[in-house]
Design a protein around this motif. Sequence first.
Motif, PDB file in Angstrom:
ATOM      1  N   GLU A 113       0.845  -1.189   0.000  1.00 50.51           N
ATOM      2  CA  GLU A 113       0.000   0.000   0.000  1.00 50.51           C
ATOM      3  C   GLU A 113       0.877   1.235   0.000  1.00 50.51           C
ATOM      4  OE1 GLU A 113      -3.710   0.364   2.109  1.00 50.51           O
ATOM      5  OE2 GLU A 113      -3.199  -1.411   3.270  1.00 50.51           O
ATOM      6  N   ARG A 119      -0.842   3.417   8.078  1.00 49.56           N
ATOM      7  CA  ARG A 119      -0.876   2.456   6.968  1.00 49.56           C
ATOM      8  C   ARG A 119       0.548   2.034   6.617  1.00 49.56           C
ATOM      9  NH1 ARG A 119      -5.485   2.212   2.899  1.00 49.56           N
ATOM     10  NH2 ARG A 119      -6.718   3.315   4.426  1.00 49.56           N
ATOM     11  N   TYR A 120       0.811   0.769   6.684  1.00 48.09           N
ATOM     12  CA  TYR A 120       2.165   0.283   6.448  1.00 48.09           C
ATOM     13  C   TYR A 120       2.123  -0.869   5.448  1.00 48.09           C
ATOM     14  CZ  TYR A 120       2.545   2.830  10.799  1.00 48.09           C
ATOM     15  OH  TYR A 120       2.469   3.801  11.739  1.00 48.09           O
ATOM     16  N   PHE A 123       2.371  -4.771   8.520  1.00 48.37           N
ATOM     17  CA  PHE A 123       1.621  -4.344   9.690  1.00 48.37           C
ATOM     18  C   PHE A 123       1.222  -5.601  10.451  1.00 48.37           C
ATOM     19  CE2 PHE A 123      -2.651  -5.447   8.095  1.00 48.37           C
ATOM     20  CZ  PHE A 123      -2.376  -5.599   6.742  1.00 48.37           C
ATOM     21  N   ALA A 283     -10.243   2.080   9.539  1.00 54.24           N
ATOM     22  CA  ALA A 283     -10.899   1.360  10.620  1.00 54.24           C
ATOM     23  C   ALA A 283      -9.831   0.741  11.525  1.00 54.24           C
ATOM     24  CB  ALA A 283     -11.794   0.284  10.052  1.00 54.24           C
ATOM     25  N   ALA A 308     -10.394  -8.912  12.465  1.00 54.86           N
ATOM     26  CA  ALA A 308      -8.959  -8.623  12.509  1.00 54.86           C
ATOM     27  C   ALA A 308      -8.779  -7.187  12.993  1.00 54.86           C
ATOM     28  CB  ALA A 308      -8.338  -8.799  11.131  1.00 54.86           C
ATOM     29  N   GLY A 310      -6.250  -4.090  13.497  1.00 56.46           N
ATOM     30  CA  GLY A 310      -4.957  -3.554  13.058  1.00 56.46           C
ATOM     31  C   GLY A 310      -4.188  -3.126  14.304  1.00 56.46           C
TER      32      GLY A 310
END
Length: 423
Positions: A113, A119-120, A123, A283, A308, A310
Amino acid sequence: MITSQKGTRDLLPPETRVWNRVEAVAREVFSLYGYDEIRTPVFEATELFVRSVGEGTDIVHKEMYTFTDRGGRSVTLRPENTAGVARAFVEHRLGQAGRPWKLYYLGPQFRYERPQKGRYREFRQIGAEVLGDPTALIDAEVIVMLFDFLGRLQFTGLSVSLNSVGTEATRPAYVEAVRSFFSSNEGSLGEDDRRRLAENPMRVLDSKDPAVRLLVASAAFPKLVDLLPALDPASDAHHRELKSLLVRKQVPFKEDPLLVRGLDYYTRTVFEVTAQGLGAQDALLGGGRYDRLVSDLGGPKTPGIGFAIGEDRLVEVLPEAFRRAALEGTRPVAVLPVGVPDLHEAFAVAGELRRGGIAVDLFSSHRGLGSALKAVEKAGLALAVLVGENERLRGSVLVKEMATRTQSEVAREQLVEWLRPRL
Ligand code: AMP
């Protein structure tokens, strides 16, 4: 200098203490609900994700770390963990046990991504799955467990967004309604969304394009939950029962008829929790029911539900009180030899303290006692036990309280008791 790869990061101390604490609470809570840990491989056959996550999804289309290994196989670093769990369930014939399986996992996931806040590319997710129970009771309990977990991390004011995406009985009619809606508004769609419309009209719902957001927010946009009672009364009843159970359990939820989630395998229940402080699209966690995934992978017909979280995002928005407590933890006591000949004795004292349950950071004093004491101070330790020859002959040690610089001579056999109230 070789640096870490774009979108990946090192988690360093003391931050790792926060991660460990979060993971410890997850394990604690999940086992209270009867879940066991499963560990699946970090890479799988590419085909697994193409078949489960879905060919038309962004994940499969442009975010997978796929490569050919030296044996010519196409493998992919897992972009999520549900597919691996379902694959393991089928491969090990867990369905033959004749009882539902409640499984949790923790571990790294990989998606190519564009890196940005929260955002990685590498992750971590904490997730849970129940395989083998089709009822709304289990959906409710999964969500209750999630809130129990988040509550123990001291989150307040969270609410879950909830929707039903129906089943194969409803999908075609709904997908058709969505397709015809977007087709009649095709002029407003960009290139990416037109491709999505052709491949899978549901994917257009994930678009971040403001023009598409406007269309989707309009009253004319078809909503599946409105069609459920007529198209699929069983799914409608499931959805209603879940909502009434959540009301009874006082779990705050919002109905979001537009929530679809970016993976193809969901059926009926889907949910998400978003947290303030992350981007609008980000989210904290997502989940849902997937009653066809196991049979699609060649296993027996087995309903499933899971979520799941994050973990990177979770740690980013963690309540301050929980973070502080995790960072502070208990500080070890420093043990230092006064001179080089005292090293063995210092080693022995460290062992005695550890046997007494006291954490010890042993310093070697290889640059002299003065510089070792400076290092103790920099490490933020409150107490230093100095092991030197004079005290040793008297069967004692010197304890230095770093903040006040006061020193006390303490008998070795009383050291553990003396230190404990001062930790
Ligand atoms: P998903 O598997 O797409 O349902 O995602 C579940 C959760 O994983 C999301 O709600 C995020 O919190 C987290 N997540 C997904 N992708 C990333 C990413 N690239 N970086 C960090 N967290 C992510």
